[in-house]
Scaffold this active site. Structure first.
Site, PDB file in Angstrom:
ATOM      1  CD  GLN A 235     -25.776 -18.815   2.556  1.00  0.00           C
ATOM      2  OE1 GLN A 235     -24.425 -18.984   2.504  1.00  0.00           O
ATOM      3  NE2 GLN A 235     -26.467 -19.375   3.741  1.00  0.00           N
TER       4      GLN A 235
ATOM      5  CD  GLU B 253      -4.570  -2.437 -11.350  1.00  0.00           C
ATOM      6  OE1 GLU B 253      -5.147  -1.375 -11.519  1.00  0.00           O
ATOM      7  OE2 GLU B 253      -4.060  -3.373 -11.989  1.00  0.00           O
TER       8      GLU B 253
ATOM      9  CG  ASP C 210      -5.461   7.997 -11.032  1.00  0.00           C
ATOM     10  OD1 ASP C 210      -5.567   7.500  -9.783  1.00  0.00           O
ATOM     11  OD2 ASP C 210      -5.291   9.147 -11.197  1.00  0.00           O
TER      12      ASP C 210
ATOM     13  CB  SER D 251      -0.877  -0.053   1.295  1.00  0.00           C
ATOM     14  OG  SER D 251      -1.894  -0.967   1.065  1.00  0.00           O
TER      15      SER D 251
ATOM     16  NE  ARG E 263     -31.432 -27.691  -3.939  1.00  0.00           N
ATOM     17  CZ  ARG E 263     -31.111 -28.805  -3.611  1.00  0.00           C
ATOM     18  NH1 ARG E 263     -31.186 -29.782  -4.601  1.00  0.00           N
ATOM     19  NH2 ARG E 263     -30.528 -29.239  -2.486  1.00  0.00           N
TER      20      ARG E 263
ATOM     21  NE  ARG F 189      -6.082   2.579  -7.291  1.00  0.00           N
ATOM     22  CZ  ARG F 189      -5.142   3.271  -6.702  1.00  0.00           C
ATOM     23  NH1 ARG F 189      -5.402   4.789  -6.382  1.00  0.00           N
ATOM     24  NH2 ARG F 189      -4.017   2.850  -5.934  1.00  0.00           N
TER      25      ARG F 189
ATOM     26  CD  GLU G 297      -9.136  -2.107   3.812  1.00  0.00           C
ATOM     27  OE1 GLU G 297      -8.189  -2.493   2.808  1.00  0.00           O
ATOM     28  OE2 GLU G 297     -10.124  -2.791   4.065  1.00  0.00           O
TER      29      GLU G 297
ATOM     30  N   GLY H 236     -26.184 -23.260  -1.801  1.00  0.00           N
ATOM     31  CA  GLY H 236     -26.250 -23.952  -0.638  1.00  0.00           C
ATOM     32  C   GLY H 236     -24.942 -24.676  -0.737  1.00  0.00           C
TER      33      GLY H 236
HETATM   34  N1  CAA Z   1      -2.279  11.153  -9.935  1.00  0.00           N
HETATM   35  C1  CAA Z   1      -1.154  12.037  -9.841  1.00  0.00           C
HETATM   36  N2  CAA Z   1      -0.244  12.296  -8.767  1.00  0.00           N
HETATM   37  C2  CAA Z   1      -0.797  11.933  -7.743  1.00  0.00           C
HETATM   38  C3  CAA Z   1      -1.780  10.843  -7.388  1.00  0.00           C
HETATM   39  C4  CAA Z   1      -2.612  10.984  -8.738  1.00  0.00           C
HETATM   40  N3  CAA Z   1      -3.513   9.854  -8.762  1.00  0.00           N
HETATM   41  N4  CAA Z   1      -1.669  10.604  -6.389  1.00  0.00           N
HETATM   42  C5  CAA Z   1      -1.055  11.162  -5.697  1.00  0.00           C
HETATM   43  N5  CAA Z   1      -0.290  11.847  -6.575  1.00  0.00           N
HETATM   44  C6  CAA Z   1       0.996  12.932  -6.317  1.00  0.00           C
HETATM   45  C7  CAA Z   1       0.423  13.958  -5.139  1.00  0.00           C
HETATM   46  O1  CAA Z   1       0.082  14.947  -5.791  1.00  0.00           O
HETATM   47  C8  CAA Z   1       1.651  14.165  -4.511  1.00  0.00           C
HETATM   48  O2  CAA Z   1       2.455  15.227  -5.236  1.00  0.00           O
HETATM   49  P1  CAA Z   1       3.164  16.410  -4.489  1.00  0.00           P
HETATM   50  O3  CAA Z   1       4.140  15.810  -3.610  1.00  0.00           O
HETATM   51  O4  CAA Z   1       4.157  16.896  -5.914  1.00  0.00           O
HETATM   52  O5  CAA Z   1       1.843  17.209  -4.075  1.00  0.00           O
HETATM   53  C9  CAA Z   1       2.602  13.057  -4.371  1.00  0.00           C
HETATM   54  O6  CAA Z   1       2.002  12.162  -5.556  1.00  0.00           O
HETATM   55  C10 CAA Z   1       2.557  12.137  -3.264  1.00  0.00           C
HETATM   56  O7  CAA Z   1       1.115  11.922  -3.077  1.00  0.00           O
HETATM   57  P2  CAA Z   1       0.645  11.206  -1.472  1.00  0.00           P
HETATM   58  O8  CAA Z   1       1.033  12.319  -0.444  1.00  0.00           O
HETATM   59  O9  CAA Z   1      -0.962  11.204  -1.816  1.00  0.00           O
HETATM   60  O10 CAA Z   1       1.057  10.086  -1.353  1.00  0.00           O
HETATM   61  P3  CAA Z   1       0.991   8.927   0.014  1.00  0.00           P
HETATM   62  O11 CAA Z   1       2.292   8.267   0.134  1.00  0.00           O
HETATM   63  O12 CAA Z   1       0.345   9.290   1.020  1.00  0.00           O
HETATM   64  O13 CAA Z   1       0.163   7.704  -0.876  1.00  0.00           O
HETATM   65  C11 CAA Z   1      -1.670   6.341  -1.409  1.00  0.00           C
HETATM   66  C12 CAA Z   1      -1.161   7.851  -1.158  1.00  0.00           C
HETATM   67  C13 CAA Z   1      -3.047   6.761  -2.010  1.00  0.00           C
HETATM   68  C14 CAA Z   1      -1.800   5.676  -0.172  1.00  0.00           C
HETATM   69  C15 CAA Z   1      -0.778   5.510  -2.466  1.00  0.00           C
HETATM   70  O14 CAA Z   1       0.538   5.303  -2.121  1.00  0.00           O
HETATM   71  C16 CAA Z   1      -1.447   4.403  -3.197  1.00  0.00           C
HETATM   72  O15 CAA Z   1      -2.101   4.467  -3.900  1.00  0.00           O
HETATM   73  N6  CAA Z   1      -1.075   3.169  -2.514  1.00  0.00           N
HETATM   74  C17 CAA Z   1      -1.639   1.921  -3.117  1.00  0.00           C
HETATM   75  C18 CAA Z   1      -0.781   1.409  -4.383  1.00  0.00           C
HETATM   76  C19 CAA Z   1      -1.225   0.443  -5.048  1.00  0.00           C
HETATM   77  O16 CAA Z   1      -2.391   0.647  -5.475  1.00  0.00           O
HETATM   78  N7  CAA Z   1      -0.535  -0.727  -5.374  1.00  0.00           N
HETATM   79  C20 CAA Z   1      -1.112  -1.715  -6.179  1.00  0.00           C
HETATM   80  C21 CAA Z   1       0.138  -2.334  -6.733  1.00  0.00           C
HETATM   81  S1  CAA Z   1      -0.002  -2.661  -8.793  1.00  0.00           S
HETATM   82  C22 CAA Z   1      -1.111  -3.756  -8.821  1.00  0.00           C
HETATM   83  O17 CAA Z   1      -1.824  -4.421  -8.035  1.00  0.00           O
HETATM   84  C23 CAA Z   1      -1.206  -4.359 -10.231  1.00  0.00           C
HETATM   85  C24 CAA Z   1      -1.641  -5.693 -10.617  1.00  0.00           C
HETATM   86  O18 CAA Z   1      -0.493  -6.620 -10.979  1.00  0.00           O
HETATM   87  C25 CAA Z   1      -2.986  -6.291 -10.505  1.00  0.00           C
END
Ligand code: CAA
Length: 379
Positions: A335, A362, A239, A131, A267, A242, A366, A338
């Protein structure tokens, strides 16, 4: 947003549906059982344009857009959720190149990925960074004309079959999120290898592996954007990703509902079909309503993306709601079955296992709530 699909969107949906019915549905049970990645079908999907749906025609894509992509992915997921995650990640892997690649990178990497000639993957996750990608430890050090990458990525979707991987690594460990950079890594680069394959609960026909980087030599030309942009690039790609997982979830949920209604109408207990009991009818009603809401949220996020609007919050809402819906619906649909629902012979057993991953990858539910809350409070 218009609630009516355009002729083109409807045609793409139908084409995906027909493809899935013919090429995926008959084999999905066997593929799940054997845990076998359907390499030939994935290749065929690539040549039909399924892997570059949000990429303009000039870069090898179909330029169909996010709404059409979502509709197609829902149909693929309805028949085989494993293949849907493959398609979702392949499309996701085109996003960093499209948005942040220079012309040479687009020509060399985006075009073959979008046209299906090659398969793309996306690698950010590590054993200690799920995360919180900012805490990743895979290191990229500049050495003259190339970077040396060291460390291990885990849970990489179809990492064993990908030709090109969008991989994020740390170039500046002191800078947290701002010390990450994105690289285009090719299979076959020296120091790159694939580690163990995960034995998963569901989505067993998708491939999930470890990637090992041991002094992996990546030319400096393969840095995407500039150093320090890695986190932003990953978040931008996620983005769009998702919307893909939300679409996959809607497809799985629909398949669950159809299995439940079919079974409930066949059934018999207490001398009547169980569909005549209100207890079952209420479950069916809740499932159908939640699926419709998930569908509309997903298409709304996709429509915003197609319109060039900011859609971070809407993509997270769609992913959160649709993935939770897929799990709720899978639970209820099992469910309704059954005891039979617990038996592997029944399709619902596979759907139940497949649905489970959607609230995790992704970005967990949470994490989606963090994104939604932050964006809402910002507004
Ligand atoms: N678009 C562009 N920029 C973004 C952004 C977005 N959606 N989200 C954040 N940023 C930028 C912010 O603007 C910020 O920039 P500045 O510092 O210049 O202001 C910077 O990124 C840091 O952002 P946050 O402070 O929000 O970062 P954070 O460390 O608090 O993290 C979080 C936020 C939402 C928890 C993020 O870390 C997150 O999405 N975590 C989950 C990761 C994830 O989805 N992993 C999945 C793995 S891939 C996978 O599963 C693929 C597969 O194979 C199926």
């Amino acid at each position: 947003m218009s609630f009516k699909l355009t002729r083109e969107q409807e045609m793409i949906r139908l084409m995906a549906k027909e493809f899935a019915k013919k090429e995926l549905e008959p084999y999905a049970h066997k593929m799940d059982k054997e845990g076998k990645f359907p390499e030939a079908v994935v290749k065929k999907m690539g040549s039909l344009g399924f892997m570059g749906m949000m990429v303009p025609y000039e870069y090898g894509g179909t330029g169909a857009g996010a709404v059409s992509y979502s509709l197609a992915l829902q149909e693929i997921a309805y028949s085989c959720a494993s293949t849907a995650v493959t398609m979702s990640v392949a499309n996701l892997s085109t996003e960093p190149l499209l948005k942040f690649g220079n012309e040479e990178q687009k020509e060399k990497y985006l075009t073959p990925l979008a046209s299906g000639e090659k398969l793309g993957a996306f690698a950010i996750t590590e054993p200690g960074a799920g995360s919180d990608p900012g805490s990743m430890t895979v290191r990229a050090e500049r050495k003259g004309s190339y970077y040396l990458l060291n460390g291990t990525k885990i849970f990489i979707t179809h990492g064993n079959y990908a030709d090109v991987i969008n991989l994020v690594a740390k170039t500046n460990p002191e800078k947290g999120n701002k010390g990450l950079s994105a690289f285009i890594v090719e299979k076959g680069m020296s120091g790159f290898s694939v580690g163990k394959s995960e034995d998963k609960m569901g989505l067993r026909a998708s491939n999930t592996v470890e990637l090992i980087l041991e002094d992996c030599k990546v030319p400096k030309e393969n840095l995407l954007g500039s150093e320090g942009l890695g986190f932003k690039i990953a978040m931008t790609a996620l983005d769009s990703g998702r919307i893909g997982i939300a679409s996959q979830s809607v497809g799985i949920a629909r398949a669950c509902l159809d299995e439940a209604t079919k079974y409930a109408k066949e059934r018999k207990q207490f001398g009547k079909t169980i569909s005549s009991f209100q207890a079952i009818q209420w479950m069916i009603a809740d499932m159908a309503t939640q699926i419709e809401a998930a569908y509309l949220l997903t298409l709304s996020a996709a429509e915003m993306k197609d319109s060039g609007l900011a859609f971070t919050r809407e993509a997270s809402m769609a992913k959160l709601f649709a993935s939770e819906t897929a799990n709720n619906v899978a639970y209820k649909a099992l469910q309704v079955h059954g005891g039979y629902g617990y038996i592997k012979e029944f399709k619902i057993e596979r759907l139940y296992r497949d649905a489970r991953a959607t609230t995790i990858y992704e970005g967990t539910s949470e994490v989606q709530r963090i994104v939604i809350a932050r964006e809402t409070l910002k507004d």
